[in-house]
Structures are given as structure tokens and as C-alpha cells.
Design an enzyme around this catalytic site. Structure first.
Site, mmCIF file in Angstrom:
data_model
loop_
_atom_site.group_PDB
_atom_site.id
_atom_site.type_symbol
_atom_site.label_atom_id
_atom_site.label_comp_id
_atom_site.label_asym_id
_atom_site.label_seq_id
_atom_site.Cartn_x
_atom_site.Cartn_y
_atom_site.Cartn_z
ATOM 1 N N LYS A 32 0.882 -1.176 0.000
ATOM 2 C CA LYS A 32 0.000 0.000 0.000
ATOM 3 C C LYS A 32 0.915 1.220 0.000
ATOM 4 O O LYS A 32 1.394 1.658 1.032
ATOM 5 C CB LYS A 32 -0.886 -0.019 1.257
ATOM 6 C CG LYS A 32 -2.193 0.743 1.151
ATOM 7 C CD LYS A 32 -2.047 2.231 0.866
ATOM 8 C CE LYS A 32 -1.657 3.046 2.073
ATOM 9 N NZ LYS A 32 -1.335 4.453 1.720
ATOM 10 N N GLU A 61 9.526 1.466 10.895
ATOM 11 C CA GLU A 61 10.627 2.412 10.625
ATOM 12 C C GLU A 61 10.012 3.804 10.659
ATOM 13 O O GLU A 61 9.320 4.198 9.723
ATOM 14 C CB GLU A 61 11.240 2.134 9.251
ATOM 15 C CG GLU A 61 11.868 0.764 9.101
ATOM 16 C CD GLU A 61 13.160 0.607 9.873
ATOM 17 O OE1 GLU A 61 13.744 1.634 10.290
ATOM 18 O OE2 GLU A 61 13.575 -0.539 10.082
ATOM 19 N N CYS A 99 14.332 10.488 6.685
ATOM 20 C CA CYS A 99 14.249 10.223 8.128
ATOM 21 C C CYS A 99 15.625 10.288 8.775
ATOM 22 O O CYS A 99 15.725 10.432 9.982
ATOM 23 C CB CYS A 99 13.610 8.865 8.356
ATOM 24 S SG CYS A 99 14.434 7.584 7.409
ATOM 25 N N GLU A 159 10.865 17.067 13.675
ATOM 26 C CA GLU A 159 11.445 16.790 12.359
ATOM 27 C C GLU A 159 11.026 17.894 11.373
ATOM 28 O O GLU A 159 9.837 18.086 11.147
ATOM 29 C CB GLU A 159 10.803 15.487 11.874
ATOM 30 C CG GLU A 159 11.711 14.399 11.471
ATOM 31 C CD GLU A 159 10.945 13.208 10.901
ATOM 32 O OE1 GLU A 159 9.780 12.972 11.264
ATOM 33 O OE2 GLU A 159 11.543 12.522 10.083
HETATM 34 P P1 NAD Z 1 2.843 8.978 7.095
HETATM 35 O O1 NAD Z 1 2.973 8.243 8.380
HETATM 36 O O2 NAD Z 1 1.864 10.075 7.027
HETATM 37 O O3 NAD Z 1 2.442 7.986 5.911
HETATM 38 C C1 NAD Z 1 3.183 6.811 5.622
HETATM 39 C C2 NAD Z 1 2.246 5.778 5.023
HETATM 40 O O4 NAD Z 1 1.255 5.443 5.993
HETATM 41 C C3 NAD Z 1 1.472 6.249 3.794
HETATM 42 O O5 NAD Z 1 1.351 5.158 2.896
HETATM 43 C C4 NAD Z 1 0.117 6.635 4.360
HETATM 44 O O6 NAD Z 1 -0.913 6.514 3.418
HETATM 45 C C5 NAD Z 1 -0.048 5.596 5.447
HETATM 46 N N1 NAD Z 1 -0.945 5.979 6.556
HETATM 47 C C6 NAD Z 1 -1.227 7.224 7.012
HETATM 48 N N2 NAD Z 1 -2.102 7.143 8.045
HETATM 49 C C7 NAD Z 1 -2.361 5.822 8.239
HETATM 50 C C8 NAD Z 1 -3.188 5.100 9.154
HETATM 51 N N3 NAD Z 1 -3.887 5.719 10.088
HETATM 52 N N4 NAD Z 1 -3.220 3.762 9.057
HETATM 53 C C9 NAD Z 1 -2.490 3.111 8.126
HETATM 54 N N5 NAD Z 1 -1.697 3.739 7.239
HETATM 55 C C10 NAD Z 1 -1.632 5.076 7.298
HETATM 56 O O7 NAD Z 1 4.311 9.459 6.739
HETATM 57 P P2 NAD Z 1 4.802 10.302 5.470
HETATM 58 O O8 NAD Z 1 4.444 11.714 5.684
HETATM 59 O O9 NAD Z 1 4.383 9.641 4.203
HETATM 60 O O10 NAD Z 1 6.387 10.099 5.574
HETATM 61 C C11 NAD Z 1 7.189 10.910 6.349
HETATM 62 C C12 NAD Z 1 7.523 10.260 7.673
HETATM 63 O O11 NAD Z 1 8.117 8.978 7.447
HETATM 64 C C13 NAD Z 1 8.554 11.025 8.452
HETATM 65 O O12 NAD Z 1 8.212 11.048 9.807
HETATM 66 C C14 NAD Z 1 9.833 10.226 8.244
HETATM 67 O O13 NAD Z 1 10.818 10.392 9.224
HETATM 68 C C15 NAD Z 1 9.310 8.852 8.208
HETATM 69 N N6 NAD Z 1 10.259 7.978 7.535
HETATM 70 C C16 NAD Z 1 10.918 7.021 8.256
HETATM 71 C C17 NAD Z 1 11.853 6.214 7.637
HETATM 72 C C18 NAD Z 1 12.605 5.147 8.386
HETATM 73 O O14 NAD Z 1 13.175 4.285 7.728
HETATM 74 N N7 NAD Z 1 12.639 5.164 9.703
HETATM 75 C C19 NAD Z 1 12.109 6.375 6.280
HETATM 76 C C20 NAD Z 1 11.435 7.367 5.588
HETATM 77 C C21 NAD Z 1 10.499 8.153 6.230
#
Ligand code: NAD
Length: 486
Positions: free
Chosen positions: A175, A251, A285, A386
Site C-alpha cells: 500500500k 521504521e 528520516c 522533524e
Molecule cells: P505517514 O505516516 O503520514 O504515511 C506513511 C504511510 O502510511 C502512507 O502510505 C500513508 O498513506 C499511510 N498511513 C497514514 N495514516 C495511516 C493510518 N492511520 N493507518 C495506516 N496507514 C496510514 O508518513 P509520510 O508523511 O508519508 O512520511 C514521512 C515520515 O516517514 C517522516 O516522519 C519520516 O521520518 C518517516 N520515515 C521514516 C523512515 C525510516 O526508515 N525510519 C524512512 C522514511 C520516512
């Protein structure tokens, strides 16, 4: 107009969403719609999980070498098509094409590495308690897995999960983030071409996670949930996963400190800082979010950083020579603006950048200039949250003890970097930093064979290396009794 993939990839076929709905994908550099993609709902997700469940046992039963060949073939097909794949990624994400190619190559490295590692998922024989018994521990695929991924690395975030899952013998439903669904669909395409059996991989695009996520979380057939994204959503998924006791790999967010001691090789530290700060326009991240520079060298270090960042060409990621593309959406620019405004209101100064570029050709995109802030203190937003953008806040410090304490003063624990020539300090500080990943004189920590992941609120589990395989495997203990001898 480019012919983008727009349908769901379920059971090895390209399908419209059951309700016929679609959602737009926008180019962040221009604000223009590039495609409309199928908008899955709960019925589509159930169909995808049905397919993954049906396909998984036969996939796990294939010899590891056969699985390995298909995964490697997929990587080969993608490498042969890398320029086009990179252009697709840049169109929906905005990053410069050179960075898209870099991301794809790194993601494909994961496929190749896991294809090999899948052949080494050894079990163990343990000395038993009697001559009539044998104790073995075997490792088996955990079953159906789901990957929920963010937009910042549209391919990589999927490929490093998918490589491990497929090599372990799991099927996977992906997804992807709504902002970058097409790169995910392309992965379905090159795996289908490589001969992956129908149902082993499904790609289900959706405009809102809430349309499909409750279905995933309630379904007890989904045994592994691998999520990369924000800490906030990670916490929700941890709570929801409890209902069916899913195995979780999370992650999450980071807030990386980047520490430069006054005995460091400053040229090298600066190079590494520019790379880790500006890759993906700071939307990673592991981006250097809090740059701690020892007081004596801070003015000169800052001057050189300003010189480097202010010279970076900003523009459309599709244009030759551009190093800084747009941020993903306007909300991302607004968050950066809020962080900079908060710092300035509390006494920080903008040494370069600090605004959207004024050039007319960039007016409809989500651009923000590379920015250096000085006079930054630990109470400002940039120190606590962040930023996820091209902002480099400089914090000055005096002693090692002080900077380690300040670096650790965060709920996050993903990545940290420090630079020094003192080998004793290298050992001390490496061990004292409360982070899952530490770069000692290194800002480029990515490696397929290494265990990447966080501690504290940055998540649980590791991706990469043999640790990455563990997320998709169960250990089964078999106690065999009643053996007799003639
Ligand atoms: P996000 O959490 O908003 O979304 C990530 C994914 O989760 C998307 O596919 C989104 O559709 C889905 N999602 C959102 N709400 C959900 C819910 N309630 N239930 C299930 N799925 C849901 O994050 P983002 O804005 O897309 O990405 C940025 C964040 O990701 C930052 O905090 C960044 O640090 C983190 N990140 C972490 C890593 C790592 O490896 N630790 C890598 C890249 C990004």
C-alpha cells in the site's frame, strides 16, 4: 503525454478499483496533474489479501534458488529500464533524476542481496536431552505480509521490504503513499515480467489510508505488517496490530544530530553534511536535523556551509544539473516556513535561504531555498520536531559530555553522526549515542547488508542484512522423540 500505470495490480492482473474510483497524482514541481490512479477501497484490499493468501504456500514451497532467480530477474529488468523508471519517479516526486536513479539502483541492490540471502535461511540442530530425541529449530516464512510505505523514497521503501519478504517465502500486499503511487505500480510491472507467480505481489493504491487500512489491520491472515512513515501513524498501527497480534516492523521518524568536534577533518565533515542534509531536499528520516558544531570552529564551518548550500542549483528535477527539486507538497513547505519563522522569532538568524525562491519558472511548484540558521537553541521547533526540509540549523556546543546529552535529548533514536579524529572519542561517543544507527566520521550510512532501524520512538525492527530477513520469518522448534536403535 507519458503512459503511466494507473490500475491496481492484484492477482497478477491490472484492475480498476471495484467502485471505479480514481484519484489524481500531481507533479510537485509544476502542480499539474500527471495521471489519475485507481482508488482502492476495502473490497479491493480484501481481494488483494485473498490473492496473497492463496499464492503464499506455493511460493514458500518453491526452492529458495527458484525464488532467488525470479527476484534477480526482476532486478535485471528494472536496471535495463532505469532511466524511464527514474523519470516516472521524478514526475510524481520531484527529486532530480540523478537522485531517482540513485534510489532505484540502491533499491535494486536490496533485491539482489536478499535474493542471495534467501538461500541461507539456515535452521539449527541443538543437542537434545536424551538419545531418543532430536531438537531442531527451523525458519519458515511468516505468511502474508503487508507493506505500508511513505512517499519520500517511492521505490526504495518498497523494494527493501519486498526483497526480504519474497526471499523469505512471504507474499506481500503493498500500500504505497498516495502522493507517489506510480513508482509502486512499476514494481508490479517488472516483477510480473520476471515471472513472479500471480498473487505473490499485489500493489493497491488508495487516496486515503483510512479506505484500506482497517481491512488490513483487522485481517488475521496478515501476519507481518512492515510500515515506514511517521511515528504518529506507527503508534496507531501498533495499537491496531494488537487485535490480531501481527508481527510489526516499524521504521518511523528521526531527528538526527550531526556533531562536528573541533578536531574533525572539517572538509570531510562538510562534504558529508551537504550530502546527508540535501539528499531528497532534506526529506529523509536520517537527514541531519540538528547540526552541533564545537564553538571554536562554528563561524568558519557555518561560512563554508552557507557557501555550499547557496550555490546549489534549484529547479525542476527533470532538468540537467539541478540539485534541489521541490518539496513533495505545499503543506511540506508550510511546515518548513513555520519552523524557520519560529526560530527567527526566538532569536535565530537566517544565514542563507529562509524563503521560497522567487524565480517565475518555479512559482507553481513547492520549492524552498536551502537554508542555514545560526543562533539556534534547544527550545526552538527545529530542535524538537522533524523539519523534513532543506534547513540546516547550527547549534554551538562546548564539551563532549554536553553535546552527547543534548543529542540524546530527543524521543527519536534513528540515526546520529559525529566527526572527530580522536579514536578514543570515536568509541566513547559511538557507544553513548542512543540511536539505532551511528555514522562515525560517516554521513553516508546506507548499505544493503547493514541493520538499519531505530530505537526509542523511531521504531522497532531492522531492515537490511540478515536482520531484515528475520522480520518475515518465524522460528519453529521441532522436538522429535521416541527414536529407537536396532
Ligand atoms: P505517514 O505516516 O503520514 O504515511 C506513511 C504511510 O502510511 C502512507 O502510505 C500513508 O498513506 C499511510 N498511513 C497514514 N495514516 C495511516 C493510518 N492511520 N493507518 C495506516 N496507514 C496510514 O508518513 P509520510 O508523511 O508519508 O512520511 C514521512 C515520515 O516517514 C517522516 O516522519 C519520516 O521520518 C518517516 N520515515 C521514516 C523512515 C525510516 O526508515 N525510519 C524512512 C522514511 C520516512
Amino acid at each position: 503525454m507519458t503512459d503511466y500505470l494507473t490500475k491496481l495490480f492484484i492477482d497478477g492482473t491490472w484492475q480498476d478499483a471495484a467502485a471505479g474510483e480514481t484519484f489524481p497524482v500531481l507533479d510537485p514541481a509544476t502542480g499539474l496533474e500527471i495521471a489519475r490512479v485507481a482508488d482502492a477501497n476495502a473490497d479491493d484490499m480484501t481481494r488483494a489479501i485473498d490473492g496473497a493468501e492463496a499464492a503464499q504456500p506455493a511460493w514458500a514451497a518453491l526452492p529458495a534458488l527458484e525464488r532467488s532467480k525470479i527476484i534477480r530477474r526482476a532486478a535485471e529488468i528494472a536496471r535495463a529500464d532505469i532511466q524511464r523508471l527514474a523519470e516516472v519517479m521524478t514526475a510524481e516526486h520531484g527529486k532530480p533524476v540523478a537522485q531517482s536513479i540513485g534510489e532505484l539502483n540502491y533499491g535494486l541492490d536490496f533485491l539482489e542481496w536478499f535474493a542471495e540471502e534467501g538461500r541461507r535461511t539456515y535452521g539449527t540442530t541443538v543437542p537434545s536431552t536424551g538419545p531418543d530425541k532430536r531438537i531442531t529449530a527451523i525458519r519458515q516464512a511468516a505468511g502474508v505480509s503487508v507493506a505500508i510505505t511513505p512517499w519520500n523514497f517511492p521505490s526504495l521503501q518498497i523494494l527493501r521490504k519486498l526483497g526480504a519478504a519474497l526471499a523469505a517465502g512471504c507474499s506481500m500486499v503493498v500500500k504505497p503513499a498516495a502522493l507517489t503511487p506510480i513508482s509502486a505500480l512499476e514494481i508490479g510491472r517488472f516483477f510480473a515480467e520476471a515471472g513472479l507467480p500471480a498473487g505473490v505481489l499485489q500493489v493497491v493504491t488508495s487516496s486515503k489510508a483510512s479506505r484500506v487500512s482497517p481491512t488490513i489491520m483487522a485481517d488475521s491472515r496478515v501476519r507481518v505488517l512492515s510500515f515506514t512513515g511517521s511515528t504518529e501513524v506507527g503508534k496507531i498501527l501498533m495499537r491496531e496490530g494488537a487485535a490480531t497480534m501481527k508481527r510489526l516492523s516499524l521504521e518511523l521518524g528521526g531527528h538526527a544530530p550531526f556533531i562536528v568536534f573541533d578536531d574533525a577533518d572539517v572538509d570531510h565533515a562538510l562534504e558529508q553534511l551537504v550530502a546527508v542534509k540535501m539528499r531528497n531536499m532534506g526529506q529523509t528520516c536520517v537527514s541531519a536535523n540538528r547540526i552541533f558544531v564545537q564553538r571554536g570552529i562554528a563561524p568558519e564551518f557555518t561560512r563554508r556551509l552557507v557557501e555550499r548550500l547557496s550555490a546549489m542549483p534549484i529547479g525542476l528535477g527533470s532538468e540537467e544539473g539541478v540539485e534541489v527539486g521541490p518539496l513533495i507538497e505545499d503543506a511540506a513547505v508550510q511546515k518548513v516556513e513555520a519552523h524557520v519563522a519560529d526560530a527567527v522569532a526566538s532569536g535565530a538568524s537566517v544565514a542563507t535561504g529562509g524563503k521560497r525562491p522567487t524565480h517565475e519558472s518555479l512559482a507553481n511548484g513547492h520549492f524552498y531555498e536551502p537554508t542555514v540558521l545560526t543562533g539556534v537553541t534547544d527550545d526552538m521547533l527545529v530542535a524538537r520536531d522533524e523539519t523534513f526540509g532543506p534547513v540546516a540549523p547550527i547549534f554551538e556546543f562546548d564539551t563532549e559530555e554536553e553535546v552527547v546529552r543534548r543529542a540524546n535529548n530527543s524521543p527519536y533514536g534513528l540515526a546520529a553522526y559525529f566527526f572527530t579524529r580522536d579514536v578514543n572519542r570515536v568509541v566513547r561517543v559511538s557507544e553513548a549515542l542512543q540511536y539505532g544507527t551511528v555514522g562515525a566520521n560517516d554521513g553516508t550510512i546506507s548499505a544493503v547488508q547493514a541493520p538499519f532501524g531505530g530505537v526509542k520512538e523511531s521504531g522497532i525492527g531492522r531492515e537490511g542484512g540478515h536482520w531484515g530477513m528475520e522480520e518475515y520469518m518465524d522460528t519453529k522448534y521441532i522436538s522429535l522423540a521416541g527414536l529407537t536403535r536396532p
